[in-house]
Design an enzyme around this catalytic site. Structure first.
Site, PDB file in Angstrom:
ATOM      1  N   HIS A   2     127.488 -10.615  47.888  1.00 46.41           N
ATOM      2  CA  HIS A   2     128.280 -11.317  48.913  1.00 46.41           C
ATOM      3  C   HIS A   2     129.739 -11.217  48.506  1.00 46.41           C
ATOM      4  O   HIS A   2     130.050 -11.234  47.309  1.00 46.41           O
ATOM      5  CB  HIS A   2     127.877 -12.801  48.977  1.00 46.41           C
ATOM      6  CG  HIS A   2     128.870 -13.626  49.737  1.00 46.41           C
ATOM      7  ND1 HIS A   2     128.841 -13.724  51.108  1.00 46.41           N
ATOM      8  CD2 HIS A   2     129.963 -14.330  49.333  1.00 46.41           C
ATOM      9  CE1 HIS A   2     129.869 -14.468  51.505  1.00 46.41           C
ATOM     10  NE2 HIS A   2     130.556 -14.851  50.448  1.00 46.41           N
ATOM     11  N   TYR A  40     126.844 -21.753  52.650  1.00 47.09           N
ATOM     12  CA  TYR A  40     126.783 -20.965  53.887  1.00 47.09           C
ATOM     13  C   TYR A  40     126.916 -21.852  55.138  1.00 47.09           C
ATOM     14  O   TYR A  40     126.450 -21.458  56.217  1.00 47.09           O
ATOM     15  CB  TYR A  40     125.476 -20.170  53.943  1.00 47.09           C
ATOM     16  CG  TYR A  40     125.512 -18.870  53.153  1.00 47.09           C
ATOM     17  CD1 TYR A  40     126.370 -17.824  53.523  1.00 47.09           C
ATOM     18  CD2 TYR A  40     124.672 -18.661  52.065  1.00 47.09           C
ATOM     19  CE1 TYR A  40     126.395 -16.626  52.825  1.00 47.09           C
ATOM     20  CE2 TYR A  40     124.688 -17.458  51.361  1.00 47.09           C
ATOM     21  CZ  TYR A  40     125.559 -16.444  51.749  1.00 47.09           C
ATOM     22  OH  TYR A  40     125.581 -15.249  51.062  1.00 47.09           O
ATOM     23  N   ASN A  53     120.830  -8.126  50.506  1.00 42.82           N
ATOM     24  CA  ASN A  53     121.818  -7.038  50.482  1.00 42.82           C
ATOM     25  C   ASN A  53     122.684  -7.058  49.218  1.00 42.82           C
ATOM     26  O   ASN A  53     123.838  -6.674  49.232  1.00 42.82           O
ATOM     27  CB  ASN A  53     122.652  -7.058  51.770  1.00 42.82           C
ATOM     28  CG  ASN A  53     123.409  -8.347  51.965  1.00 42.82           C
ATOM     29  OD1 ASN A  53     123.293  -9.271  51.147  1.00 42.82           O
ATOM     30  ND2 ASN A  53     124.190  -8.442  53.025  1.00 42.82           N
ATOM     31  N   LYS A  84     123.569 -11.429  44.408  1.00 43.52           N
ATOM     32  CA  LYS A  84     122.523 -12.290  44.967  1.00 43.52           C
ATOM     33  C   LYS A  84     121.226 -12.190  44.148  1.00 43.52           C
ATOM     34  O   LYS A  84     121.074 -11.282  43.317  1.00 43.52           O
ATOM     35  CB  LYS A  84     122.278 -11.869  46.422  1.00 43.52           C
ATOM     36  CG  LYS A  84     123.484 -12.097  47.325  1.00 43.52           C
ATOM     37  CD  LYS A  84     123.161 -11.756  48.774  1.00 43.52           C
ATOM     38  CE  LYS A  84     124.372 -11.998  49.656  1.00 43.52           C
ATOM     39  NZ  LYS A  84     124.041 -11.855  51.091  1.00 43.52           N
ATOM     40  N   GLU A  89     135.292 -20.624  48.912  1.00 47.93           N
ATOM     41  CA  GLU A  89     134.139 -20.124  48.152  1.00 47.93           C
ATOM     42  C   GLU A  89     134.414 -20.111  46.644  1.00 47.93           C
ATOM     43  O   GLU A  89     133.535 -20.403  45.843  1.00 47.93           O
ATOM     44  CB  GLU A  89     133.773 -18.712  48.643  1.00 47.93           C
ATOM     45  CG  GLU A  89     133.240 -18.750  50.061  1.00 47.93           C
ATOM     46  CD  GLU A  89     132.851 -17.384  50.620  1.00 47.93           C
ATOM     47  OE1 GLU A  89     133.072 -16.357  49.927  1.00 47.93           O
ATOM     48  OE2 GLU A  89     132.308 -17.352  51.731  1.00 47.93           O
TER      49      GLU A  89
HETATM   50  P1  CMP Z   1     126.672 -12.269  53.378  1.00 52.18           P
HETATM   51  O1  CMP Z   1     127.802 -11.339  53.229  1.00 52.18           O
HETATM   52  O2  CMP Z   1     126.289 -13.083  52.182  1.00 52.18           O
HETATM   53  O3  CMP Z   1     126.953 -13.260  54.613  1.00 52.18           O
HETATM   54  C1  CMP Z   1     125.913 -13.897  55.334  1.00 52.18           C
HETATM   55  C2  CMP Z   1     124.553 -13.382  54.969  1.00 52.18           C
HETATM   56  O4  CMP Z   1     123.532 -13.639  55.912  1.00 52.18           O
HETATM   57  C3  CMP Z   1     124.608 -11.854  54.915  1.00 52.18           C
HETATM   58  O5  CMP Z   1     125.359 -11.424  53.814  1.00 52.18           O
HETATM   59  C4  CMP Z   1     123.115 -11.532  54.847  1.00 52.18           C
HETATM   60  O6  CMP Z   1     122.594 -11.692  53.557  1.00 52.18           O
HETATM   61  C5  CMP Z   1     122.511 -12.641  55.723  1.00 52.18           C
HETATM   62  N1  CMP Z   1     122.042 -12.175  57.039  1.00 52.18           N
HETATM   63  C6  CMP Z   1     120.754 -12.128  57.416  1.00 52.18           C
HETATM   64  N2  CMP Z   1     120.629 -11.676  58.660  1.00 52.18           N
HETATM   65  C7  CMP Z   1     121.868 -11.420  59.119  1.00 52.18           C
HETATM   66  C8  CMP Z   1     122.385 -10.921  60.341  1.00 52.18           C
HETATM   67  N3  CMP Z   1     121.603 -10.597  61.363  1.00 52.18           N
HETATM   68  N4  CMP Z   1     123.703 -10.770  60.441  1.00 52.18           N
HETATM   69  C9  CMP Z   1     124.531 -11.104  59.412  1.00 52.18           C
HETATM   70  N5  CMP Z   1     124.083 -11.596  58.220  1.00 52.18           N
HETATM   71  C10 CMP Z   1     122.770 -11.741  58.061  1.00 52.18           C
END
Ligand code: CMP
Length: 138
Positions: free
Chosen positions: A115, A49, A112, A9, A126
């Site tokens: 992904h 998303y 984070n 990311k 995806e």
């Molecule tokens: P990702 O695995 O990319 O899937 C959805 C993304 O939403 C997640 O990682 C985070 O970057 C983001 N996100 C932000 N807030 C939340 C939350 N409360 N729960 C889950 N995903 C979140």
């Protein structure tokens, strides 16, 4: 053999963690069969998303994902969907196991670092979102 989509990311790319993430894949016998750096606009991030459209974090997430370059990869290996998720750790880095990418580097539930697809169905959607068949060396 399974395939999955990985994204480093914008926070991971900006912090210079691209090599570190790739090293973790390669040292765990995960094969990279496609890779490119992309810069999504908001509509492209919203399309990616779409499954989270109704979630409260959708607009913040899609703004973040379109805020800078990402590195996208197709990974291949046995059980690679689960294996990649194990290497990444839980979405919330505070719950992620020691030694996982998110536990080691994430600063925020949204920012984070990586992904990874969560099922064969999402892996197929995806992977196809970013790569056509000529770009995958399989
Ligand atoms: P990702 O695995 O990319 O899937 C959805 C993304 O939403 C997640 O990682 C985070 O970057 C983001 N996100 C932000 N807030 C939340 C939350 N409360 N729960 C889950 N995903 C979140």
């Amino acid at each position: 053999m399974e395939r999955t989509l990985s994204i480093i990311k914008p926070d991971g790319v900006a912090r210079g963690l691209t090599g570190e993430v790739i090293k973790r894949f390669e040292s765990n016998n995960i094969k990279i069969i496609a890779m490119k750096m992309i810069s999504m606009n908001l509509a492209q991030a919203e399309g990616f998303y779409a499954v989270h459209k109704k979630r409260p974090f959708f607009s913040s997430l899609t703004e973040f994902m379109s805020s800078g370059p990402c590195v996208t990869m197709v990974l291949e290996g046995e059980n690679v969907i689960a294996k990649n998720r194990e290497l990444m750790g839980a979405t919330d880095y505070r719950e992620a196991k020691e030694g996982t990418i998110r536990r080691d580097f994430a600063t925020d539930i949204e920012k984070n670092i990586v992904h990874g697809s969560d099922s064969p169905e999402s892996a197929s959607f995806e992977t196809g979102y970013f790569f056509n068949s000529f770009e995958i060396v399989g």
